[in-house]
Design a protein around this motif. Structure first.
Motif, PDB file in Angstrom:
ATOM      1  N   GLY A  85       0.816  -1.219   0.000  1.00 58.03           N
ATOM      2  CA  GLY A  85       0.000   0.000   0.000  1.00 58.03           C
ATOM      3  C   GLY A  85       0.843   1.258   0.000  1.00 58.03           C
ATOM      4  N   MET A  86       1.926   1.262   0.783  1.00 58.75           N
ATOM      5  CA  MET A  86       2.819   2.407   0.837  1.00 58.75           C
ATOM      6  C   MET A  86       3.465   2.652  -0.526  1.00 58.75           C
ATOM      7  SD  MET A  86       6.628   2.934   2.279  1.00 58.75           S
ATOM      8  CE  MET A  86       6.983   1.437   1.452  1.00 58.75           C
ATOM      9  N   LEU A  87       3.913   1.584  -1.182  1.00 54.38           N
ATOM     10  CA  LEU A  87       4.545   1.725  -2.497  1.00 54.38           C
ATOM     11  C   LEU A  87       3.563   2.278  -3.519  1.00 54.38           C
ATOM     12  CD1 LEU A  87       6.600  -1.596  -2.635  1.00 54.38           C
ATOM     13  CD2 LEU A  87       7.521   0.730  -2.434  1.00 54.38           C
ATOM     14  N   GLU A  88       2.346   1.736  -3.510  1.00 57.29           N
ATOM     15  CA  GLU A  88       1.338   2.183  -4.478  1.00 57.29           C
ATOM     16  C   GLU A  88       0.914   3.624  -4.219  1.00 57.29           C
ATOM     17  OE1 GLU A  88      -0.789  -2.029  -5.657  1.00 57.29           O
ATOM     18  OE2 GLU A  88      -1.599  -0.913  -3.957  1.00 57.29           O
ATOM     19  N   ALA A  89       0.930   4.048  -2.954  1.00 59.78           N
ATOM     20  CA  ALA A  89       0.530   5.417  -2.623  1.00 59.78           C
ATOM     21  C   ALA A  89       1.605   6.446  -2.974  1.00 59.78           C
ATOM     22  CB  ALA A  89       0.197   5.522  -1.142  1.00 59.78           C
ATOM     23  N   ASN A  90       2.857   6.010  -3.006  1.00 65.02           N
ATOM     24  CA  ASN A  90       3.955   6.948  -3.204  1.00 65.02           C
ATOM     25  C   ASN A  90       4.633   6.872  -4.564  1.00 65.02           C
ATOM     26  OD1 ASN A  90       4.447   8.430  -0.537  1.00 65.02           O
ATOM     27  ND2 ASN A  90       4.122   6.312   0.094  1.00 65.02           N
ATOM     28  N   PHE A  91       4.350   5.826  -5.329  1.00 61.74           N
ATOM     29  CA  PHE A  91       4.991   5.646  -6.632  1.00 61.74           C
ATOM     30  C   PHE A  91       3.973   5.181  -7.660  1.00 61.74           C
ATOM     31  CE2 PHE A  91       8.188   4.648  -3.392  1.00 61.74           C
ATOM     32  CZ  PHE A  91       9.187   5.543  -3.727  1.00 61.74           C
ATOM     33  N   LYS A  92       4.236   5.489  -8.903  1.00 61.35           N
ATOM     34  CA  LYS A  92       3.435   4.920  -9.978  1.00 61.35           C
ATOM     35  C   LYS A  92       4.056   3.558 -10.257  1.00 61.35           C
ATOM     36  CE  LYS A  92       2.093   9.265 -12.022  1.00 61.35           C
ATOM     37  NZ  LYS A  92       2.115  10.130 -13.182  1.00 61.35           N
ATOM     38  N   ILE A  93       3.471   2.533  -9.680  1.00 57.78           N
ATOM     39  CA  ILE A  93       4.058   1.212  -9.738  1.00 57.78           C
ATOM     40  C   ILE A  93       2.981   0.187 -10.032  1.00 57.78           C
ATOM     41  CG2 ILE A  93       3.854   0.883  -7.238  1.00 57.78           C
ATOM     42  CD1 ILE A  93       6.489  -0.697  -7.324  1.00 57.78           C
ATOM     43  N   ASP A  94       3.320  -0.809 -10.801  1.00 58.78           N
ATOM     44  CA  ASP A  94       2.411  -1.896 -11.113  1.00 58.78           C
ATOM     45  C   ASP A  94       2.015  -2.615  -9.816  1.00 58.78           C
ATOM     46  OD1 ASP A  94       1.211  -3.883 -13.036  1.00 58.78           O
ATOM     47  OD2 ASP A  94       2.671  -5.179 -12.019  1.00 58.78           O
ATOM     48  N   GLU A  95       0.743  -2.953  -9.683  1.00 63.09           N
ATOM     49  CA  GLU A  95       0.243  -3.591  -8.473  1.00 63.09           C
ATOM     50  C   GLU A  95       0.972  -4.902  -8.171  1.00 63.09           C
ATOM     51  OE1 GLU A  95      -3.909  -5.505  -6.727  1.00 63.09           O
ATOM     52  OE2 GLU A  95      -3.992  -4.200  -8.481  1.00 63.09           O
ATOM     53  N   GLN A  96       1.203  -5.726  -9.190  1.00 61.85           N
ATOM     54  CA  GLN A  96       1.887  -7.007  -9.000  1.00 61.85           C
ATOM     55  C   GLN A  96       3.316  -6.805  -8.512  1.00 61.85           C
ATOM     56  OE1 GLN A  96       0.638 -10.092  -9.130  1.00 61.85           O
ATOM     57  NE2 GLN A  96       2.613 -10.972  -8.611  1.00 61.85           N
ATOM     58  N   LEU A  97       4.014  -5.832  -9.103  1.00 59.43           N
ATOM     59  CA  LEU A  97       5.384  -5.553  -8.686  1.00 59.43           C
ATOM     60  C   LEU A  97       5.404  -5.043  -7.244  1.00 59.43           C
ATOM     61  CD1 LEU A  97       8.391  -5.353  -9.267  1.00 59.43           C
ATOM     62  CD2 LEU A  97       7.968  -3.088 -10.278  1.00 59.43           C
ATOM     63  N   ALA A  98       4.466  -4.179  -6.897  1.00 58.09           N
ATOM     64  CA  ALA A  98       4.385  -3.671  -5.529  1.00 58.09           C
ATOM     65  C   ALA A  98       4.160  -4.816  -4.544  1.00 58.09           C
ATOM     66  CB  ALA A  98       3.266  -2.639  -5.412  1.00 58.09           C
ATOM     67  N   GLU A  99       3.304  -5.772  -4.905  1.00 54.89           N
ATOM     68  CA  GLU A  99       3.058  -6.931  -4.040  1.00 54.89           C
ATOM     69  C   GLU A  99       4.314  -7.779  -3.880  1.00 54.89           C
ATOM     70  OE1 GLU A  99      -0.302  -9.157  -5.466  1.00 54.89           O
ATOM     71  OE2 GLU A  99      -1.680  -7.494  -5.143  1.00 54.89           O
ATOM     72  N   GLU A 100       5.037  -7.998  -4.961  1.00 55.79           N
ATOM     73  CA  GLU A 100       6.259  -8.800  -4.907  1.00 55.79           C
ATOM     74  C   GLU A 100       7.320  -8.130  -4.041  1.00 55.79           C
ATOM     75  OE1 GLU A 100       7.578  -9.805  -8.857  1.00 55.79           O
ATOM     76  OE2 GLU A 100       5.608 -10.599  -9.392  1.00 55.79           O
ATOM     77  N   ILE A 101       7.456  -6.806  -4.178  1.00 55.79           N
ATOM     78  CA  ILE A 101       8.410  -6.072  -3.358  1.00 55.79           C
ATOM     79  C   ILE A 101       7.987  -6.126  -1.890  1.00 55.79           C
ATOM     80  CG2 ILE A 101       9.344  -3.779  -2.829  1.00 55.79           C
ATOM     81  CD1 ILE A 101       9.148  -3.211  -5.890  1.00 55.79           C
ATOM     82  N   GLY A 102       6.699  -5.954  -1.636  1.00 54.76           N
ATOM     83  CA  GLY A 102       6.194  -6.022  -0.271  1.00 54.76           C
ATOM     84  C   GLY A 102       6.474  -7.359   0.385  1.00 54.76           C
ATOM     85  N   LEU A 103       6.239  -8.435  -0.357  1.00 55.48           N
ATOM     86  CA  LEU A 103       6.518  -9.776   0.173  1.00 55.48           C
ATOM     87  C   LEU A 103       8.011  -9.984   0.402  1.00 55.48           C
ATOM     88  CD1 LEU A 103       4.010 -11.952  -1.871  1.00 55.48           C
ATOM     89  CD2 LEU A 103       4.040 -11.641   0.621  1.00 55.48           C
TER      90      LEU A 103
END
Length: 97
Positions: free
Chosen positions: A37-55
């Motif tokens: 959620g933090m990545l998606e709120a602060n960057f224009k980032i693909d949802e799948q990539l944000a999930e992978e980075i979060g994990l």
């Protein structure tokens, strides 16, 4: 016939034979969700990539904590694409067989 107690993590459906491990896995997924959620709120980032980075970050939180405390060399311990195996994770197909 023996009975084995199982704990299911609702977030991803994984099954555990140990309640403590199931709760730890759930906390890891909760942290990953927060990071996503933090990545998606602060960057224009693909949802799948944000999930992978979060994990990746939540699975390796202890190593990252050491790195943030002044030991960046420990980041070499994080292997790309690897996931720490939980010894008591059970495939649901095996549990009901």
């Amino acid at each position: 016939m023996s009975i084995t107690p199982m704990w299911r993590v609702d977030r991803d459906g994984s099954m555990f034979t140990d309640k403590k491990a199931a709760e730890e896995h759930d906390r890891m997924l909760e942290l990953a969700d927060g990071i996503t959620g933090m990545l998606e709120a602060n960057f224009k980032i693909d949802e799948q990539l944000a999930e992978e980075i979060g994990l990746l970050m939540s699975r390796n939180k202890d190593i990252l904590a050491k790195a943030f405390k002044g030991k960046p060399e420990v980041l070499q311990e994080i292997q790309s694409g690897s996931e720490p195996a939980a010894d008591n994770t059970v495939d649901i197909r095996e549990a009901v067989a």
